[in-house]
Design a protein around this motif. Structure first.
Motif, short mmCIF file in Angstrom:
data_model
loop_
_atom_site.label_atom_id
_atom_site.label_comp_id
_atom_site.label_asym_id
_atom_site.label_seq_id
_atom_site.Cartn_x
_atom_site.Cartn_y
_atom_site.Cartn_z
N SER A 40 38.44 17.39 16.97
CA SER A 40 38.34 17.13 15.53
C SER A 40 38.25 18.43 14.73
N THR A 41 38.57 18.33 13.44
CA THR A 41 38.36 19.41 12.49
C THR A 41 37.39 18.90 11.44
N VAL A 42 36.20 19.51 11.38
CA VAL A 42 35.17 19.04 10.47
C VAL A 42 35.17 19.90 9.21
N LYS A 43 34.99 19.25 8.07
CA LYS A 43 35.03 19.95 6.79
C LYS A 43 33.66 20.46 6.36
N LYS A 44 32.61 19.96 7.03
CA LYS A 44 31.26 20.42 6.73
C LYS A 44 30.68 21.05 7.99
N ALA A 45 30.13 22.25 7.85
CA ALA A 45 29.60 22.97 9.00
C ALA A 45 28.52 22.14 9.69
N PRO A 46 28.70 21.78 10.96
CA PRO A 46 27.70 20.96 11.65
C PRO A 46 26.47 21.77 12.02
N THR A 47 25.37 21.09 12.18
CA THR A 47 24.12 21.72 12.62
C THR A 47 23.62 21.11 13.93
N SER A 48 24.44 20.27 14.53
CA SER A 48 24.05 19.66 15.80
C SER A 48 25.28 19.18 16.55
N VAL A 49 25.11 18.98 17.84
CA VAL A 49 26.10 18.32 18.69
C VAL A 49 25.39 17.18 19.38
N LYS A 50 25.96 15.99 19.27
CA LYS A 50 25.37 14.80 19.90
C LYS A 50 26.38 14.23 20.88
N LEU A 51 25.96 14.07 22.12
CA LEU A 51 26.83 13.53 23.17
C LEU A 51 26.21 12.24 23.71
N LYS A 52 26.99 11.18 23.66
CA LYS A 52 26.53 9.88 24.17
C LYS A 52 27.31 9.54 25.43
N PHE A 53 26.59 9.19 26.50
CA PHE A 53 27.21 8.89 27.78
C PHE A 53 27.10 7.39 28.10
N LEU A 54 27.76 6.99 29.18
CA LEU A 54 27.76 5.57 29.55
C LEU A 54 26.44 5.14 30.18
N GLN A 55 25.73 6.09 30.79
CA GLN A 55 24.49 5.75 31.47
C GLN A 55 23.37 6.67 30.98
N LYS A 56 22.13 6.28 31.24
CA LYS A 56 20.98 7.09 30.86
C LYS A 56 21.01 8.45 31.55
N LEU A 57 20.51 9.46 30.85
CA LEU A 57 20.50 10.82 31.37
C LEU A 57 19.14 11.19 31.93
N ASN A 58 19.16 12.11 32.86
CA ASN A 58 17.92 12.69 33.37
C ASN A 58 17.61 13.89 32.49
N PRO A 59 16.56 13.85 31.67
CA PRO A 59 16.27 14.94 30.73
C PRO A 59 16.11 16.30 31.40
N GLU A 60 15.61 16.33 32.64
CA GLU A 60 15.38 17.60 33.33
C GLU A 60 16.68 18.33 33.61
N TYR A 61 17.76 17.61 33.80
CA TYR A 61 19.02 18.21 34.20
C TYR A 61 20.13 17.96 33.19
N THR A 62 19.78 17.97 31.91
CA THR A 62 20.78 17.82 30.85
C THR A 62 20.96 19.17 30.16
N THR A 63 22.18 19.70 30.21
CA THR A 63 22.48 20.99 29.60
C THR A 63 23.68 20.84 28.68
N ILE A 64 23.54 21.30 27.45
CA ILE A 64 24.62 21.27 26.46
C ILE A 64 24.67 22.64 25.80
N ALA A 65 25.86 23.23 25.70
CA ALA A 65 26.00 24.55 25.09
C ALA A 65 27.22 24.55 24.18
N VAL A 66 27.13 25.35 23.12
CA VAL A 66 28.26 25.52 22.20
C VAL A 66 28.60 27.01 22.17
N SER A 67 29.89 27.32 22.22
CA SER A 67 30.32 28.71 22.18
C SER A 67 31.51 28.87 21.26
N SER A 68 31.65 30.10 20.74
CA SER A 68 32.82 30.48 19.95
C SER A 68 33.41 31.68 20.64
#
Length: 198
Positions: A40-68
Protein backbone atom coordinates in the motif's frame (compact mmCIF):
# COMPACT_ATOMS: atom_id res chain seq x y z
CA UNK A 1 -26.90 -54.66 1.57
CA UNK A 2 -24.36 -56.77 -0.36
CA UNK A 3 -20.87 -57.56 0.89
CA UNK A 4 -19.00 -55.38 -1.68
CA UNK A 5 -21.05 -52.32 -0.72
CA UNK A 6 -20.61 -53.05 2.98
CA UNK A 7 -16.86 -53.41 2.53
CA UNK A 8 -16.68 -50.17 0.58
CA UNK A 9 -18.59 -48.24 3.24
CA UNK A 10 -16.34 -49.67 5.97
CA UNK A 11 -13.28 -48.60 3.97
CA UNK A 12 -14.76 -45.12 3.51
CA UNK A 13 -15.42 -44.83 7.23
CA UNK A 14 -11.82 -45.88 7.96
CA UNK A 15 -10.43 -43.26 5.53
CA UNK A 16 -12.54 -40.52 7.10
CA UNK A 17 -11.54 -41.59 10.62
CA UNK A 18 -7.86 -41.25 9.67
CA UNK A 19 -8.04 -38.03 7.64
CA UNK A 20 -10.58 -35.82 9.38
CA UNK A 21 -9.05 -35.63 12.89
CA UNK A 22 -5.76 -34.53 11.33
CA UNK A 23 -7.30 -31.85 9.11
CA UNK A 24 -7.09 -28.96 11.63
CA UNK A 25 -3.38 -29.64 12.13
CA UNK A 26 -2.77 -28.88 8.46
CA UNK A 27 -3.76 -25.24 8.92
CA UNK A 28 -0.52 -23.53 9.97
CA UNK A 29 -0.49 -19.97 11.19
CA UNK A 30 -0.17 -17.20 8.60
CA UNK A 31 -0.47 -13.44 8.29
CA UNK A 32 -4.13 -12.60 7.69
CA UNK A 33 -4.18 -8.79 7.80
CA UNK A 34 -1.64 -5.97 8.04
CA UNK A 35 -1.87 -2.23 8.76
CA UNK A 36 -0.37 -0.56 6.76
CA UNK A 37 -1.33 -3.13 4.15
CA UNK A 38 1.08 -5.05 1.96
CA UNK A 39 2.07 -3.00 -1.10
CA UNK A 40 0.00 0.00 0.00
CA UNK A 41 0.84 3.70 -0.28
CA UNK A 42 -0.34 5.62 2.77
CA UNK A 43 -1.03 9.34 2.63
CA UNK A 44 -0.63 9.87 6.38
CA UNK A 45 2.62 8.96 8.12
CA UNK A 46 1.86 5.87 10.25
CA UNK A 47 2.95 5.56 13.86
CA UNK A 48 2.37 1.83 14.21
CA UNK A 49 2.34 -1.49 12.39
CA UNK A 50 -0.37 -3.98 13.30
CA UNK A 51 -0.19 -7.58 12.10
CA UNK A 52 -3.10 -9.96 12.57
CA UNK A 53 -2.53 -13.71 12.16
CA UNK A 54 -4.82 -16.71 11.82
CA UNK A 55 -3.89 -18.14 15.21
CA UNK A 56 -2.93 -16.78 18.63
CA UNK A 57 0.68 -15.69 19.04
CA UNK A 58 3.20 -16.56 21.70
CA UNK A 59 4.17 -13.11 23.10
CA UNK A 60 7.65 -14.32 24.10
CA UNK A 61 8.58 -15.13 20.51
CA UNK A 62 6.85 -12.37 18.54
CA UNK A 63 9.24 -10.06 16.67
CA UNK A 64 8.22 -7.25 14.31
CA UNK A 65 10.65 -4.76 12.76
CA UNK A 66 10.36 -1.89 10.29
CA UNK A 67 13.27 -0.72 8.14
CA UNK A 68 13.97 1.84 5.46
CA UNK A 69 16.76 0.58 3.26
CA UNK A 70 19.45 -0.59 5.66
CA UNK A 71 18.16 1.63 8.49
CA UNK A 72 16.10 -0.03 11.19
CA UNK A 73 13.33 2.15 12.61
CA UNK A 74 13.33 2.54 16.40
CA UNK A 75 10.11 0.96 17.64
CA UNK A 76 8.49 -0.38 20.78
CA UNK A 77 8.53 -4.04 21.71
CA UNK A 78 5.62 -5.91 20.11
CA UNK A 79 2.39 -5.77 22.07
CA UNK A 80 0.52 -9.05 21.57
CA UNK A 81 -3.23 -9.43 22.00
CA UNK A 82 -4.44 -12.85 20.91
CA UNK A 83 -3.56 -13.24 17.24
CA UNK A 84 -2.48 -9.60 16.77
CA UNK A 85 0.96 -8.07 17.25
CA UNK A 86 1.53 -4.29 17.22
CA UNK A 87 4.61 -2.06 17.36
CA UNK A 88 4.62 1.72 17.66
CA UNK A 89 7.15 4.36 16.58
CA UNK A 90 7.54 8.04 15.68
CA UNK A 91 5.71 9.15 12.49
CA UNK A 92 7.57 7.77 9.48
CA UNK A 93 9.14 9.99 6.86
CA UNK A 94 8.16 9.65 3.21
CA UNK A 95 9.68 6.69 1.42
CA UNK A 96 9.59 2.91 1.07
CA UNK A 97 9.58 0.67 4.12
CA UNK A 98 9.86 -3.05 4.81
CA UNK A 99 8.02 -4.81 7.63
CA UNK A 100 9.72 -8.02 8.74
CA UNK A 101 8.17 -10.41 11.24
CA UNK A 102 8.84 -13.71 12.91
CA UNK A 103 6.24 -15.18 15.21
CA UNK A 104 5.58 -18.43 17.04
CA UNK A 105 1.94 -19.42 17.40
CA UNK A 106 0.54 -21.17 20.45
CA UNK A 107 0.93 -24.55 18.72
CA UNK A 108 4.69 -23.93 18.41
CA UNK A 109 4.73 -23.31 14.64
CA UNK A 110 7.17 -20.58 13.52
CA UNK A 111 6.13 -18.19 10.73
CA UNK A 112 8.31 -15.47 9.26
CA UNK A 113 8.00 -13.12 6.33
CA UNK A 114 8.13 -9.54 5.12
CA UNK A 115 6.27 -7.05 2.97
CA UNK A 116 6.69 -3.47 1.75
CA UNK A 117 4.63 -0.32 1.94
CA UNK A 118 5.23 3.31 0.99
CA UNK A 119 4.62 6.55 2.87
CA UNK A 120 3.62 9.53 0.70
CA UNK A 121 2.50 12.09 3.27
CA UNK A 122 2.55 15.64 1.86
CA UNK A 123 3.34 16.91 5.37
CA UNK A 124 6.20 14.45 6.03
CA UNK A 125 9.90 14.62 5.17
CA UNK A 126 11.95 12.27 2.99
CA UNK A 127 12.93 8.87 4.33
CA UNK A 128 16.35 8.53 5.99
CA UNK A 129 17.61 6.23 3.23
CA UNK A 130 16.60 5.63 -0.36
CA UNK A 131 18.41 2.30 -0.69
CA UNK A 132 16.21 -0.66 -1.59
CA UNK A 133 15.05 -2.51 1.49
CA UNK A 134 16.92 -5.79 2.00
CA UNK A 135 15.24 -9.07 2.72
CA UNK A 136 14.79 -9.67 6.46
CA UNK A 137 17.81 -11.17 8.16
CA UNK A 138 18.98 -11.94 11.66
CA UNK A 139 19.98 -8.30 12.27
CA UNK A 140 16.38 -7.16 11.68
CA UNK A 141 14.46 -10.02 13.18
CA UNK A 142 15.84 -12.03 16.04
CA UNK A 143 14.24 -14.75 18.09
CA UNK A 144 15.79 -16.06 21.32
CA UNK A 145 17.58 -19.42 20.83
CA UNK A 146 14.88 -21.15 22.88
CA UNK A 147 12.35 -20.34 20.16
CA UNK A 148 14.19 -22.70 17.84
CA UNK A 149 13.60 -25.53 20.26
CA UNK A 150 9.95 -24.55 20.55
CA UNK A 151 9.39 -24.93 16.83
CA UNK A 152 11.30 -25.50 13.57
CA UNK A 153 12.16 -22.38 11.61
CA UNK A 154 9.99 -21.60 8.60
CA UNK A 155 11.76 -22.57 5.36
CA UNK A 156 11.41 -19.18 3.61
CA UNK A 157 11.76 -15.60 4.77
CA UNK A 158 9.10 -13.70 2.94
CA UNK A 159 5.34 -13.33 2.82
CA UNK A 160 5.12 -15.83 -0.03
CA UNK A 161 6.43 -18.53 2.31
CA UNK A 162 3.61 -17.94 4.77
CA UNK A 163 1.08 -17.87 1.97
CA UNK A 164 2.50 -21.09 0.47
CA UNK A 165 1.51 -22.89 3.67
CA UNK A 166 -2.08 -21.89 3.00
CA UNK A 167 -1.97 -23.00 -0.64
CA UNK A 168 -0.52 -26.37 0.38
CA UNK A 169 -3.31 -26.81 2.92
CA UNK A 170 -5.93 -25.90 0.34
CA UNK A 171 -4.53 -28.50 -2.05
CA UNK A 172 -4.61 -31.14 0.67
CA UNK A 173 -8.25 -30.38 1.52
CA UNK A 174 -9.18 -30.53 -2.18
CA UNK A 175 -7.49 -33.94 -2.53
CA UNK A 176 -9.22 -35.27 0.60
CA UNK A 177 -12.57 -33.93 -0.62
CA UNK A 178 -12.09 -35.49 -4.05
CA UNK A 179 -11.30 -38.90 -2.50
CA UNK A 180 -14.35 -38.75 -0.26
CA UNK A 181 -16.65 -37.71 -3.13
CA UNK A 182 -15.26 -40.43 -5.40
CA UNK A 183 -15.76 -43.11 -2.74
CA UNK A 184 -19.29 -41.95 -2.00
CA UNK A 185 -20.17 -41.87 -5.70
CA UNK A 186 -18.77 -45.37 -6.18
CA UNK A 187 -20.69 -46.67 -3.17
CA UNK A 188 -23.89 -45.13 -4.50
CA UNK A 189 -23.29 -46.67 -7.92
CA UNK A 190 -22.77 -50.16 -6.44
CA UNK A 191 -25.78 -49.79 -4.18
CA UNK A 192 -28.04 -48.72 -7.07
CA UNK A 193 -26.76 -51.52 -9.33
CA UNK A 194 -27.34 -54.15 -6.67
CA UNK A 195 -30.88 -52.88 -6.04
CA UNK A 196 -31.68 -53.11 -9.74
CA UNK A 197 -30.15 -56.58 -9.91
CA UNK A 198 -32.19 -57.67 -6.87
Amino acid sequence: MTKPVTRLLVALAAVLAVLLPGAPALAHNALAEATPAKGSTVKKAPTSVKLKFLQKLNPEYTTIAVSSGSTKIDASDPEVAGATGTITFEPLANGAYTVAYRVVSQDGHTVQGSYKFTVADPAATAAPSSEPAPAPDESLVEVPPTATSAAPSAPAADLASAESDDSGNTTMFVVIGAIVVALLAFAGFLFARNRRAG
